[in-house]
Design a protein around this motif. Structure first.
Motif, PDB file in Angstrom:
ATOM      1  N   GLY A 184      79.434  38.273  -0.972  1.00  0.00           N
ATOM      2  CA  GLY A 184      79.654  36.960  -0.380  1.00  0.00           C
ATOM      3  C   GLY A 184      79.199  36.919   1.070  1.00  0.00           C
ATOM      4  O   GLY A 184      78.567  35.945   1.520  1.00  0.00           O
ATOM      5  N   PHE A 185      79.490  37.981   1.812  1.00  0.00           N
ATOM      6  CA  PHE A 185      79.063  38.049   3.204  1.00  0.00           C
ATOM      7  C   PHE A 185      77.541  38.106   3.303  1.00  0.00           C
ATOM      8  O   PHE A 185      76.932  37.401   4.117  1.00  0.00           O
ATOM      9  N   ALA A 186      76.904  38.951   2.471  1.00  0.00           N
ATOM     10  CA  ALA A 186      75.448  39.091   2.505  1.00  0.00           C
ATOM     11  C   ALA A 186      74.768  37.775   2.182  1.00  0.00           C
ATOM     12  O   ALA A 186      73.793  37.378   2.838  1.00  0.00           O
ATOM     13  N   ARG A 187      75.271  37.083   1.179  1.00  0.00           N
ATOM     14  CA  ARG A 187      74.673  35.807   0.785  1.00  0.00           C
ATOM     15  C   ARG A 187      74.818  34.758   1.883  1.00  0.00           C
ATOM     16  O   ARG A 187      73.880  34.009   2.163  1.00  0.00           O
ATOM     17  N   SER A 188      75.972  34.725   2.527  1.00  0.00           N
ATOM     18  CA  SER A 188      76.186  33.759   3.597  1.00  0.00           C
ATOM     19  C   SER A 188      75.284  34.061   4.795  1.00  0.00           C
ATOM     20  O   SER A 188      74.684  33.150   5.383  1.00  0.00           O
ATOM     21  N   ALA A 189      75.181  35.349   5.155  1.00  0.00           N
ATOM     22  CA  ALA A 189      74.323  35.732   6.280  1.00  0.00           C
ATOM     23  C   ALA A 189      72.870  35.370   6.001  1.00  0.00           C
ATOM     24  O   ALA A 189      72.154  34.873   6.875  1.00  0.00           O
ATOM     25  N   ALA A 190      72.420  35.612   4.760  1.00  0.00           N
ATOM     26  CA  ALA A 190      71.043  35.289   4.394  1.00  0.00           C
ATOM     27  C   ALA A 190      70.802  33.781   4.432  1.00  0.00           C
ATOM     28  O   ALA A 190      69.759  33.314   4.900  1.00  0.00           O
ATOM     29  N   ALA A 191      71.779  33.021   3.946  1.00  0.00           N
ATOM     30  CA  ALA A 191      71.627  31.564   3.887  1.00  0.00           C
ATOM     31  C   ALA A 191      71.573  30.925   5.266  1.00  0.00           C
ATOM     32  O   ALA A 191      70.937  29.880   5.443  1.00  0.00           O
ATOM     33  N   LEU A 199      67.845  39.040   8.118  1.00  0.00           N
ATOM     34  CA  LEU A 199      69.183  39.059   7.510  1.00  0.00           C
ATOM     35  C   LEU A 199      69.164  38.916   5.986  1.00  0.00           C
ATOM     36  O   LEU A 199      70.066  39.437   5.323  1.00  0.00           O
ATOM     37  N   PRO A 200      68.162  38.238   5.361  1.00  0.00           N
ATOM     38  CA  PRO A 200      68.130  38.224   3.897  1.00  0.00           C
ATOM     39  C   PRO A 200      68.067  39.620   3.269  1.00  0.00           C
ATOM     40  O   PRO A 200      68.449  39.793   2.106  1.00  0.00           O
ATOM     41  N   ALA A 201      67.636  40.627   4.026  1.00  0.00           N
ATOM     42  CA  ALA A 201      67.598  41.994   3.493  1.00  0.00           C
ATOM     43  C   ALA A 201      68.990  42.533   3.215  1.00  0.00           C
ATOM     44  O   ALA A 201      69.147  43.544   2.504  1.00  0.00           O
ATOM     45  N   LEU A 202      70.032  41.877   3.754  1.00  0.00           N
ATOM     46  CA  LEU A 202      71.396  42.309   3.450  1.00  0.00           C
ATOM     47  C   LEU A 202      71.727  42.135   1.974  1.00  0.00           C
ATOM     48  O   LEU A 202      72.576  42.852   1.436  1.00  0.00           O
ATOM     49  N   ILE A 232      67.484  39.253  -5.541  1.00  0.00           N
ATOM     50  CA  ILE A 232      66.688  39.960  -4.537  1.00  0.00           C
ATOM     51  C   ILE A 232      65.344  39.267  -4.333  1.00  0.00           C
ATOM     52  O   ILE A 232      64.878  39.114  -3.199  1.00  0.00           O
ATOM     53  N   VAL A 233      64.736  38.833  -5.411  1.00  0.00           N
ATOM     54  CA  VAL A 233      63.471  38.087  -5.308  1.00  0.00           C
ATOM     55  C   VAL A 233      63.679  36.812  -4.490  1.00  0.00           C
ATOM     56  O   VAL A 233      62.862  36.470  -3.620  1.00  0.00           O
ATOM     57  N   SER A 234      64.773  36.119  -4.752  1.00  0.00           N
ATOM     58  CA  SER A 234      65.069  34.893  -4.022  1.00  0.00           C
ATOM     59  C   SER A 234      65.284  35.179  -2.535  1.00  0.00           C
ATOM     60  O   SER A 234      64.793  34.438  -1.669  1.00  0.00           O
TER      61      SER A 234
END
Length: 306
Positions: A184-191, A199-202, A232-234
């Motif tokens: 959830g944290f990784a997705r939010s940081a990427a978004a 940051l999407p690399a998280l 990951i592709v996204s």
């Protein structure tokens, strides 16, 4: 192949080489040059600290003549952190390594005062707080303590890549967190990543952490589910290197992350595209999840005909 130098920073290359020879002046200069640029400052502090592992007392000698220098306090604190990590016992053997565990914790604690001094001398700098996040992780502090240090780091620079990485590790299953919270944290940081931020690399890093937490021994096959691969592709599609002022200081690290993830997913074309952009410079993460980083990076490049 250039081991453990995942950056495109010639000044840092020269400073690391000089520091490894015992000449600390170029390192002090590049740290001073990074004031006001937390992304570059974090990378340089980390790299220069690893270059003087076992020789942090040489930084103390500089501080004796310049007690008000926040760069030197930051460098000393981070160098002591890196030295402490070298002492960390294997988790599976801690029961028979009580003396080493005590030495490790004592070494970790010695990083606290210099980092707090750096934070006090440079109140707007998030990098000392990022380092204190690694200290909290290393000492396995209560979650409330980890959250408090993350708050101090993130309020100073919300999109600091290295701070977000430390937070990701804090939330990972291997360090007492949960896969759901970490993802959830990784997705939010990427978004919410600003243009050019890696940051999407998280997102792939979170998937690496999830798989690694429950996988022994590591092997190449079957790392990511189809849904994980699609995510990951996204994430890769949301990262564009272009930004004002040139590539992000952590871009080479991010190319390693995406390249490794695509390689393990047998997506050869994007894997080649990302690993070609590393310029032979590999990072510890995520390759250490597969084994020896140098060996795994070399193997991936060979199989991709790079």
């Amino acid at each position: 192949m250039i081991p453990d130098r995942p950056w495109a920073d010639t000044m840092l290359d020269e400073a690391v080489e000089a520091a490894s020879r015992g000449d600390l002046r170029p390192a002090a200069a590049v740290l001073a040059d990074s004031r006001g640029d937390p992304e570059t400052r974090s990378l340089r502090a980390e790299a220069l600290s690893r270059a003087v592992i076992g020789a942090s007392r040489s930084i103390e000698a500089l501080l004796a003549h310049d007690q008000g220098n926040p760069d030197l306090w930051l460098w000393l604190g981070r160098a002591r952190l890196e030295e402490a990590w070298e002492l960390r016992p294997d988790v599976r053997a801690r029961a028979v390594q009580a003396d080493r565990l005590h030495a490790y914790r004592s070494a970790m604690e010695q990083a606290r005062q210099p980092l707090l001094a750096a934070a006090g001398l440079a109140p707007v700098d998030p990098v000392p707080w990022e380092c204190l996040m690694w200290l909290a992780i290393g000492l396995d502090r209560p979650r409330a303590d980890k959250d408090a240090v993350w708050y101090e780091c993130s309020r100073r620079w919300p999109t600091l890549y290295s701070g977000a990485l430390a937070r990701l590790i804090t939330l990972s299953p291997g360090w007492g967190g949960t896969a759901q919270e970490m993802l959830g944290f990784a997705r939010s940081a990427a978004a919410h990543a600003p243009e050019g931020s890696p940051l999407p690399a998280l997102v792939p890093l979170a998937h690496f952490e999830i798989v690694a937490a429950g996988r022994t021994p590591m092997s190449r096959g079957g790392w990511f589910s189809f849904d994980a691969q699609r995510e990951i592709v996204s994430a890769a599609g949301h990262w564009a290197e272009r930004r004002i002022g040139g590539a992000h200081p952590r871009s080479v690290e991010a190319h390693n992350v995406f390249g490794a993830a695509f390689y393990l997913s047998d997506l050869r074309r994007p894997a080649r595209g990302h690993l070609a952009r590393t310029g032979g410079r590999f990072s510890r993460l995520p390759w250490s999840h597969l084994g020896d980083p140098a060996q795994q990076y070399r193997r991936a490049c060979a199989r991709l005909n790079l």
